[in-house]
Design an enzyme around this catalytic site. Structure first.
Site, PDB file in Angstrom:
ATOM      1  CB  CYS A   1      -0.709   0.119   1.243  1.00  0.00           C
ATOM      2  SG  CYS A   1      -1.963   1.351   1.119  1.00  0.00           S
TER       3      CYS A   1
ATOM      4  CG  HIS B   1      -3.521  -0.698  -8.985  1.00  0.00           C
ATOM      5  ND1 HIS B   1      -4.171   0.096  -8.553  1.00  0.00           N
ATOM      6  CD2 HIS B   1      -2.418  -1.216  -8.271  1.00  0.00           C
ATOM      7  CE1 HIS B   1      -3.681   0.514  -7.241  1.00  0.00           C
ATOM      8  NE2 HIS B   1      -2.778  -0.470  -6.898  1.00  0.00           N
TER       9      HIS B   1
ATOM     10  CD  GLU C   1      -7.349   1.749  -1.821  1.00  0.00           C
ATOM     11  OE1 GLU C   1      -7.322   0.897  -0.816  1.00  0.00           O
ATOM     12  OE2 GLU C   1      -7.046   3.148  -1.616  1.00  0.00           O
TER      13      GLU C   1
ATOM     14  CB  CYS D   1      -5.057   4.840  -4.289  1.00  0.00           C
ATOM     15  SG  CYS D   1      -4.573   2.909  -4.610  1.00  0.00           S
TER      16      CYS D   1
ATOM     17  N   GLY E   1      -2.191   2.981  -6.727  1.00  0.00           N
ATOM     18  CA  GLY E   1      -2.895   3.421  -7.795  1.00  0.00           C
ATOM     19  C   GLY E   1      -2.347   4.662  -8.520  1.00  0.00           C
TER      20      GLY E   1
HETATM   21  N1  LIG Z   1      -4.514   2.386  -0.574  1.00  0.00           N
HETATM   22  C1  LIG Z   1      -3.392   1.832  -0.816  1.00  0.00           C
HETATM   23  C2  LIG Z   1      -3.560   0.539  -1.408  1.00  0.00           C
HETATM   24  C3  LIG Z   1      -4.289  -0.458  -0.818  1.00  0.00           C
HETATM   25  C4  LIG Z   1      -4.134  -1.874  -1.295  1.00  0.00           C
HETATM   26  C5  LIG Z   1      -5.547  -2.576  -1.219  1.00  0.00           C
HETATM   27  N2  LIG Z   1      -6.532  -1.959  -1.448  1.00  0.00           N
HETATM   28  C6  LIG Z   1      -5.504  -3.887  -1.921  1.00  0.00           C
HETATM   29  O1  LIG Z   1      -4.929  -4.160  -3.026  1.00  0.00           O
HETATM   30  O2  LIG Z   1      -5.767  -4.902  -1.317  1.00  0.00           O
HETATM   31  C7  LIG Z   1      -2.364   2.771  -1.735  1.00  0.00           C
HETATM   32  O3  LIG Z   1      -2.260   3.755  -1.206  1.00  0.00           O
HETATM   33  O4  LIG Z   1      -1.484   2.100  -2.271  1.00  0.00           O
END
Ligand SMILES: N[C@H](CCC[C@H](N)C(=O)O)C(=O)O
Length: 283
Positions: free
Chosen positions: A72, A163, A212, A221, A224
């Protein structure tokens, strides 16, 4: 009683707990309860600091639905700032073990105050096997897929976590929530996926909205942002340094198209407290 801190990276918020003595083991229900916005502390995820054999520290990540996440981006900035500010790690370049491999944040200070954190986020992998993604192709780059009655041009990658990126001029919240969930759960992505909707403002500036995996429509994100910029670069829509506007603030993402991606942004401590396992409301 368990001590916790709450940090956020552009509104993507995390409960952080020092578990170096490995006394805490969370059940899914407990994670969901602690992250709940009404019945719990409220957060998009939980981060545990644990001991690592090969690196400075290990970051264990849980999403608000109780699932585990390999990586993350926003959490990494929060976690690095926490480790540095609480004196757990006394270096400005920190080597963190994650389920997605080594991630290296670098703390940037002014008069010993943490201003920004720049993170070496590793490389994106566009190979469908790595993501994983059930689309027959060599790289998931601008591929048409049909989900329900909608057709999307999708670029997908593993950027620590899966992603999908879709370029779009209209970013209505209701569409992001509806379409994001459908794509997250579609059979193209056996381990589900994070879904990024990107509006290009210029070759160096985008607006990003992310649905997400495991946490829903968040404020920002980090992985992301990296994935969206990488998708823009491989499709020749973006240059190598891009300002990303998220719901909760801005990040700067840099990628030379080959090597590791860098993310730069802020993180903030907002609360600290204690909780008692017996007092948690399981919902
Ligand atoms: N908020 C996160 C991603 C969390 C990952 C999660 N949502 C998953 O893939 O299970 C970020 O800043 O990169």
């Amino acid at each position: 009683m368990i001590d916790f801190y709450k940090y956020h990276g552009l509104g993507n918020d995390f409960i952080i707990i020092d578990n170096r003595e490995e006394k805490i083991k969370f059940e899914k229900d407990t994670i969901r309860a602690l992250c709940h916005r009404n019945f719990g502390i409220g957060a998009d995820g939980i981060l545990l600091a644990e001991n690592s054999k090969d690196f400075d520290v290990k970051m264990v990540i849980y999403n608000s639905d109780g699932s585990s996440a390999e990586m993350c981006g926003n959490a990494t900035r929060c976690f690095a700032k926490y480790l540095y500010e609480k004196g757990i790690i006394k270096k400005k370049t920190i080597h963190i073990e994650t389920l997605a491999g080594e991630i290296i944040p670098e703390i940037q200070t002014e008069n010993d105050k943490v201003m920004k954190i720049k993170v070496d986020m590793g490389k994106p992998a566009f190979d469908p096997k790595a993501i994983p993604c059930n689309i027959e192709c060599e790289t998931v780059k601008n591929i048409k897929i049909k989900i329900g009655s909608a057709v999307y041009d999708i670029t997908a990658m593993l950027m620590g976590v899966p992603h999908a990126v879709i370029f779009k001029d209209e970013l209505a919240d209701s569409d992001i929530i509806r379409e994001g969930k459908q794509i997250e759960e579609s059979s193209f992505f056996p381990l589900k996926t994070n879904v990024n909707f990107v509006k290009i403002l210029s070759r160096s500036e985008i607006i990003l909205r992310t649905w997400e995996r495991g946490a829903g429509y968040t404020q920002a994100c980090g992985t992301g942002s990296c994935a969206s910029v990488a998708a823009g670069i491989v499709n020749d829509l973006l240059d190598n340094r891009v300002l990303v506007h998220l719901r909760g603030g801005d990040l700067i993402i840099e990628w030379d198209g080959q090597n590791n991606i860098y993310m730069e942004g802020t993180a903030k401590e907002v609360f600290s407290g204690k909780f008692d396992f017996t007092a948690i409301t399981i919902i």
